[in-house]
Design an enzyme around this catalytic site. Structure first.
Site, PDB file in Angstrom:
ATOM      1  N   LYS A 186       1.543  -3.456 -12.628  1.00  0.00           N
ATOM      2  CA  LYS A 186       1.001  -3.112 -11.305  1.00  0.00           C
ATOM      3  C   LYS A 186       1.254  -1.650 -10.915  1.00  0.00           C
ATOM      4  O   LYS A 186       0.383  -1.015 -10.324  1.00  0.00           O
ATOM      5  CB  LYS A 186       1.560  -4.045 -10.240  1.00  0.00           C
ATOM      6  CG  LYS A 186       3.051  -3.927  -9.997  1.00  0.00           C
ATOM      7  CD  LYS A 186       3.495  -4.905  -8.925  1.00  0.00           C
ATOM      8  CE  LYS A 186       4.990  -4.831  -8.690  1.00  0.00           C
ATOM      9  NZ  LYS A 186       5.443  -3.562  -8.141  1.00  0.00           N
ATOM     10  N   THR A 187       2.438  -1.122 -11.265  1.00  0.00           N
ATOM     11  CA  THR A 187       2.724   0.276 -10.918  1.00  0.00           C
ATOM     12  C   THR A 187       1.780   1.211 -11.669  1.00  0.00           C
ATOM     13  O   THR A 187       1.319   2.228 -11.131  1.00  0.00           O
ATOM     14  CB  THR A 187       4.189   0.620 -11.243  1.00  0.00           C
ATOM     15  OG1 THR A 187       5.043  -0.329 -10.589  1.00  0.00           O
ATOM     16  CG2 THR A 187       4.531   2.022 -10.770  1.00  0.00           C
TER      17      THR A 187
ATOM     18  N   ASP B  39       2.673  -1.516  -2.023  1.00  0.00           N
ATOM     19  CA  ASP B  39       3.250  -2.252  -3.150  1.00  0.00           C
ATOM     20  C   ASP B  39       4.164  -3.367  -2.623  1.00  0.00           C
ATOM     21  O   ASP B  39       4.628  -3.310  -1.486  1.00  0.00           O
ATOM     22  CB  ASP B  39       4.051  -1.278  -4.028  1.00  0.00           C
ATOM     23  CG  ASP B  39       4.391  -1.863  -5.386  1.00  0.00           C
ATOM     24  OD1 ASP B  39       3.854  -2.931  -5.735  1.00  0.00           O
ATOM     25  OD2 ASP B  39       5.201  -1.251  -6.106  1.00  0.00           O
ATOM     26  N   GLU B  40       4.417  -4.371  -3.458  1.00  0.00           N
ATOM     27  CA  GLU B  40       5.305  -5.499  -3.118  1.00  0.00           C
ATOM     28  C   GLU B  40       4.903  -6.115  -1.776  1.00  0.00           C
ATOM     29  O   GLU B  40       5.747  -6.412  -0.917  1.00  0.00           O
ATOM     30  CB  GLU B  40       6.772  -5.040  -3.068  1.00  0.00           C
ATOM     31  CG  GLU B  40       7.282  -4.403  -4.352  1.00  0.00           C
ATOM     32  CD  GLU B  40       7.462  -5.405  -5.498  1.00  0.00           C
ATOM     33  OE1 GLU B  40       7.136  -6.596  -5.316  1.00  0.00           O
ATOM     34  OE2 GLU B  40       7.917  -4.990  -6.581  1.00  0.00           O
TER      35      GLU B  40
ATOM     36  N   GLN C 282       6.418 -14.346  -6.424  1.00  0.00           N
ATOM     37  CA  GLN C 282       7.695 -13.633  -6.430  1.00  0.00           C
ATOM     38  C   GLN C 282       8.167 -13.304  -5.011  1.00  0.00           C
ATOM     39  O   GLN C 282       8.969 -12.392  -4.810  1.00  0.00           O
ATOM     40  CB  GLN C 282       7.585 -12.349  -7.255  1.00  0.00           C
ATOM     41  CG  GLN C 282       7.321 -12.595  -8.739  1.00  0.00           C
ATOM     42  CD  GLN C 282       7.374 -11.316  -9.548  1.00  0.00           C
ATOM     43  OE1 GLN C 282       8.429 -10.734  -9.770  1.00  0.00           O
ATOM     44  NE2 GLN C 282       6.208 -10.872 -10.006  1.00  0.00           N
TER      45      GLN C 282
ATOM     46  N   ARG D  33      12.120 -12.452 -16.112  1.00  0.00           N
ATOM     47  CA  ARG D  33      12.882 -11.228 -16.409  1.00  0.00           C
ATOM     48  C   ARG D  33      13.079 -11.073 -17.914  1.00  0.00           C
ATOM     49  O   ARG D  33      13.389  -9.993 -18.393  1.00  0.00           O
ATOM     50  CB  ARG D  33      14.262 -11.253 -15.753  1.00  0.00           C
ATOM     51  CG  ARG D  33      14.326 -11.292 -14.235  1.00  0.00           C
ATOM     52  CD  ARG D  33      13.430 -10.319 -13.571  1.00  0.00           C
ATOM     53  NE  ARG D  33      12.147 -10.933 -13.242  1.00  0.00           N
ATOM     54  CZ  ARG D  33      11.060 -10.271 -12.888  1.00  0.00           C
ATOM     55  NH1 ARG D  33      11.067  -8.966 -12.859  1.00  0.00           N
ATOM     56  NH2 ARG D  33       9.928 -10.912 -12.602  1.00  0.00           N
TER      57      ARG D  33
END
Length: 742
Positions: free
Chosen positions: A32-33, A219-220, A250, A605
Site C-alpha cells: 500500500k505504501t 493511510d491506515e 487490521q 506478520r
C-alpha cells in the site's frame, strides 16, 4: 519501462484513478505504501498537479518520515512542497495560523500526558472531587473519549441526565476546558477538535485549505476516529478527491477510539466512491495466507476479500501445546537458538508475539539465561515497568533498607503527603551522620524542623518494620501479597478502571507467579527474600541494546502491526488468554471480532515460518488455570497445521494435542466407537472452611464445586470445577473462596 509498469494490475488501477473519492482496501503485505507514493508521483508527473496541492496523512511520525523519504526519492524536484505528515502535525500547522479565530492565541501550548494529569489534579481540588472515587486518569480517559467523538462539555452534560457519575464527569470536563482555555493550552485530542471547530465556524479558512489541498490521501484509514473522519471529510468536501487506504481486517485499536465504521461505511458517505482491492500479498507463503484467510472469514463485520500470493507454498504452520507456560517459553527460545546455530537465520529474523505484556517475563528470563540478545518493542523490560519496580522497591527495603533509591521511590507510594522539602531534610540528616535514608526515618523525631511530617514518616517506617517481622513467619508470596494489601496498590489500579491500569495489574499478577516459581524452584533449600531479589537482579540488569544490533524481538500483537519477520511465534493461543476472558464473558460479537482481527494481524506478520503455541496450564496470580485451545487456532484448517515436529534437543515426537488428535481420528474412522472416558476418584480431604464436594463462590469465576484440596507447607491448593470457567487450581489464600450454604 516506466515506474508504474512495475506495479500489478490492481495497484496500477489505484494509481491511475485520481479523480473523486477512492477506497483502497489494502490487505496485509500488499504494497500500500508503494501505491501511495507512486500515486503522488503520477499526480505530479502525468496529471500536472502542483505538489503544493497534495496532502498525505498517516498516523505516526515514523510512518510519515518513511513516506516522505519515498516521495522525495520517487518524485525528485518539487517533492518538498507535498505535505506529508501526521493528523496532529497537520492540525498544528493550521491552528498556529488561524486559532485566534476561535479565541485562542496562536502561541498556544500543547499539553502532554503529564501536563494533563497535573491540570486534572488542580481541577479536582477546585471542584472538591474525591479522587478516590473519581480517579484522575479515569476522568481524563472519559474526556478523551468524548473529544474523539466531537462531544462538547455541554453535550456531555445533556447526555448525562439521570446518571450521577456522568454528570460529575461533565462538571469536570467543563472546568478542565475552562482552565485549558485560560492557560491558552490544547491537549492532543484538541488539535483535531479545534481544527474541526475552526473549519465549521470560519468558511473562509476552510475554503482556503480546500483550495490548497485538492488531492488528499489518508493511510491506515481503519484506525481513524470520528474527529479524524470529520476533519478529512470537511477538507475534501469541495473537490472530493479523497483517497483513503486501509484494511478493515487490521482494525485493532478500538480501545484508542478507532471507529471501524469509517472504513466499512465509506461508500455510504461517498456514494460515488470507487473501491479497489489489493489482495496480492508479497510477504508471506501460501500456507500462512491460507491460515489467515480461514481465520478472518469468520468475522461478519468486514469487506469481502481474500489474500493470495505467487510466493512458494512454504512450510506448514507448526503448532505445539505444552504442559505449562514455562515449557512453552523454554521451547520457543530453544528453537530460536537452534535455528540460529544451524545458520537458518539471524536473531533479528525471529519475533515472539503475545496478547499481554505480562507474558514477556518468561521469554525475557529464558533469553537472558541463554545469553540471547533481545529487544521489547512497544513496551519496556518486565522488571523495568513502574508497578514492578515499585513493588520490588518495597521488597528491597524490607530485605535490608540500605537501598536509598528504593526507599525514596516508595516513601510516597501510595501517596502519604510527604513533601520534597521533608525528604531533603531526611536525606541531609542521613548524610551528616553517615547513615542510610531508612535509618534516618527510624529516628525521624530527632531531625530538626521536621514538623507535621513526623507522623507520616513514622507511619511509613512502622509499616516496613511490621513487614520485616512478618517475613520470619510467612512465605515470600504471602509477603508480596501483604505488601499489595497494606499499600492498596492493586486496589488503586482497579479503581482507576483504565486499559493501562488493567495491563499493570496483569504485570503484578505475573510478578506473583515469578515469586511462586522461585519458591518452588528452591526445593529443599529455604527460599529467601535476598535470594529472590538476587535472581531478579540478574534478569533485570540488561544493557540497553543498539537499534542496529542483532536481537530477537518480543512484542504484543498490538505493537506488531505494520511489521514483518521471516519467523514468527504466536504464544499463548488459549481461550481465556487470546481471546481474553473479558471478551468471552462479555458475549459481545464486536469485541470477539476485534480479537480475531488481532489474530489475523499476528499471522500475517510471518513471511516464511509461523509457529503457534499454547499451554495446558498457566499460572495467573497464584492460580493455576486450565485453558482450552484458542478458538482462533481451531479455525485454522487441519491440513495447514503440522503437530509432529521434534522438540528442540529431544529425539522424540511430541504427542499430538488432544483436539487435533480427535479431528484426525474422526477423519480416519468417523464411525468408530468412542473410547470410555477415564474416571478419576476424588478423595475427600480437609479444607480451609470448606471441603471436597462443597459449592463455593469466587469473585471472578463465579460458582463451582470443590473437587480436591491438597495441604501444602503454608497453604492449601484447592481444585474447583467452576460452572462457567472449568477446572482451576489455586491457593486458598489468594482464591478467597466463599462456601455457599445449602
Amino acid at each position: 519501462m516506466s515506474i508504474y509498469e512495475t506495479l500489478n494490475d490492481r495497484q496500477q488501477e489505484a494509481v491511475y484513478h485520481t479523480e473523486g473519492p477512492l477506497l483502497i482496501l489494502a490487505g496485509a503485505g500488499s504494497g500500500k505504501t508503494r501505491v501511495l507514493t507512486h500515486r503522488i508521483a503520477y499526480l505530479i508527473e502525468e496529471k500536472g498537479v502542483n505538489p503544493w496541492n497534495i496532502l498525505a496523512i498517516t498516523f505516526t511520525n515514523k510512518a510519515a518520515g518513511e513516506m516522505r523519504e519515498r516521495v522525495d526519492k520517487i518524485v525528485g524536484l518539487g517533492s518538498e512542497s507535498v505535505w506529508v505528515s501526521t493528523f496532529h502535525s497537520t492540525c498544528v500547522r493550521i491552528l498556529r495560523r488561524y486559532i485566534d479565530r476561535i479565541g485562542y492565541g496562536t502561541n498556544f501550548t500543547i499539553y502532554d500526558t503529564d501536563d494533563q494529569k497535573t491540570l486534572m489534579k488542580d481541577v479536582c481540588k477546585y471542584l472538591q472531587i474525591d479522587t478516590k472515587v473519581f480517579r484522575e486518569r479515569t476522568l481524563l480517559s472519559a474526556i478523551s473519549a468524548a473529544k474523539d467523538e466531537l462531544i462538547t462539555p455541554e453535550e456531555y452534560e445533556l447526555n448525562a441526565q439521570g446518571d450521577f457519575n456522568k454528570k460529575k464527569i461533565a462538571e469536570v470536563y467543563k472546568e478542565y476546558e475552562r482552565q485549558m482555555r485560560a492557560n491558552n493550552a490544547l491537549d492532543f485530542d484538541d488539535l483535531l477538535v479545534k481544527t474541526v471547530e475552526l473549519f465549521q465556524s470560519n468558511p473562509d479558512v476552510l475554503e482556503n485549505y480546500q483550495n490548497r489541498f485538492r488531492y488528499i490521501m489518508v493511510d491506515e484509514y481503519q484506525d481513524t476516529n470520528t474527529a479524524q473522519f470529520r476533519f478529512v471529510s470537511i477538507l475534501a468536501a469541495k473537490y472530493r478527491n479523497l483517497c483513503v487506504v486501509g484494511d478493515d481486517d487490521q482494525s485493532i485499536y478500538k480501545f484508542r477510539g478507532a471507529n471501524i465504521k469509517n472504513i466499512l461505511n465509506f461508500e455510504q458517505v461517498f456514494e460515488d466512491a470507487k473501491v479497489i482491492k489489493l489482495e496480492q500479498n508479497y510477504r508471506s507463503t501460501k500456507n500462512i495466507l491460507n491460515a489467515a484467510n480461514a481465520v478472518i472469514k469468520n468475522n461478519h463485520g468486514r469487506k469481502e476479500k481474500s489474500l493470495w500470493t505467487e510466493n512458494k507454498e512454504g512450510e506448514k504452520i507448526r503448532f505445539k501445546q505444552f504442559d505449562t507456560a514455562y515449557d512453552e517459553a523454554d521451547f520457543i527460545v530453544g528453537d530460536i537458538r537452534q535455528k540460529v546455530g544451524n545458520s537458518e537465520g539471524e536473531y533479528r529474523d525471529f519475533a515472539v508475539l503475545y496478547r499481554t505484556n505480562a507474558q514477556s517475563r518468561m521469554f525475557e528470563e529464558k533469553l537472558v539465561l541463554l545469553g540471547i540478545p533481545y529487544k521489547i518493542v512497544g513496551g519496556v523490560n518486565f522488571y523495568a515497568r513502574k508497578e514492578i519496580k515499585d513493588l520490588l522497591a518495597y521488597l528491597k527495603t524490607i530485605d535490608n533498607g540500605q537501598d536509598d533509591l528504593a526507599v525514596r521511590r516508595i516513601i510516597n507510594i501510595p501517596r502519604r503527603g510527604i513533601g520534597i522539602a521533608t525528604i531533603n531534610r531526611v536525606q541531609e540528616y542521613a548524610a551528616a551522620r553517615e547513615i542510610s535514608f531508612y535509618e534516618a526515618l527510624r529516628c525521624a523525631d530527632l531531625i530538626p524542623n521536621i514538623g507535621r511530617s513526623l507522623s507520616k514518616l513514622e507511619s511509613f517506617a512502622a509499616l516496613i518494620e511490621h513487614l520485616k517481622a512478618e517475613l520470619e513467619q510467612i512465605s515470600l508470596v504471602e509477603l508480596l501479597n501483604e505488601v499489595i494489601e497494606e499499600t492498596g496498590y492493586v486496589k488503586e489500579l482497579q479503581e482507576e478502571g483504565t486499559e493501562e491500569a488493567e495491563a499493570r495489574i496483569e504485570n503484578i499478577d505475573e510478578l506473583m507467579n515469578k515469586v511462586i516459581a522461585y519458591e518452588e524452584g528452591c526445593g529443599e533449600e529455604k527460599a529467601t527474600l535476598g535470594g529472590f531479589l538476587e535472581e531478579v537482579a540478574l534478569v533485570a540488569d540488561i544493557d540497553s541494546l543498539d537499534e542496529n544490533s542483532d536481537y530477537v524481538v518480543l512484542m504484543t500483537l498490538h505493537s506488531a502491526k505494520g511489521l514483518e519477520f521471516p519467523n514468527v511465534y504466536l504464544a499463548g493461543m488459549e481461550d481465556g488468554l487470546f481471546p481474553s476472558y473479558m471478551t468471552i464473558t462479555a458475549d459481545s460479537p464486536e469485541e470477539l471480532e476485534e480479537e480475531r482481527r488481532l489474530c489475523y494481524v499476528g499471522i500475517t506478520r510471518a513471511k516464511d515460518n509461523l509457529t503457534m503455541t499454547s499451554a495446558r496450564r498457566r499460572m495467573v496470580r497464584g492460580e493455576t488455570q486450565y485453558n482450552k485451545l484458542s478458538r482462533f487456532l481451531k479455525e485454522v484448517p487441519m491440513e495447514l497445521i503440522s503437530t509432529g515436529s521434534k522438540l528442540v534437543e529431544e529425539e522424540k515426537e511430541e504427542k499430538v494435542p488432544a483436539y487435533f488428535q480427535a479431528k484426525q481420528n474422526f477423519h480416519s474412522q468417523p464411525f468408530a466407537a468412542a473410547k470410555a472416558v477415564q474416571q478419576f476418584k476424588v478423595t475427600k480431604g480437609q479444607g480451609p472452611g470448606y471441603e471436597v464436594g462443597d459449592r463455593v463462590r469466587h469473585v471472578k469465576f463465579g460458582e463451582g464445586l470443590v473437587t480436591a484440596i491438597t495441604e501444602g507447607g503454608r497453604d492449601y491448593e484447592v481444585t474447583v470445577d467452576f460452572d462457567s470457567f472449568g477446572v482451576k487450581k489455586m491457593f486458598a489464600m489468594f482464591a478467597k473462596l466463599q462456601k455457599i450454604d445449602g
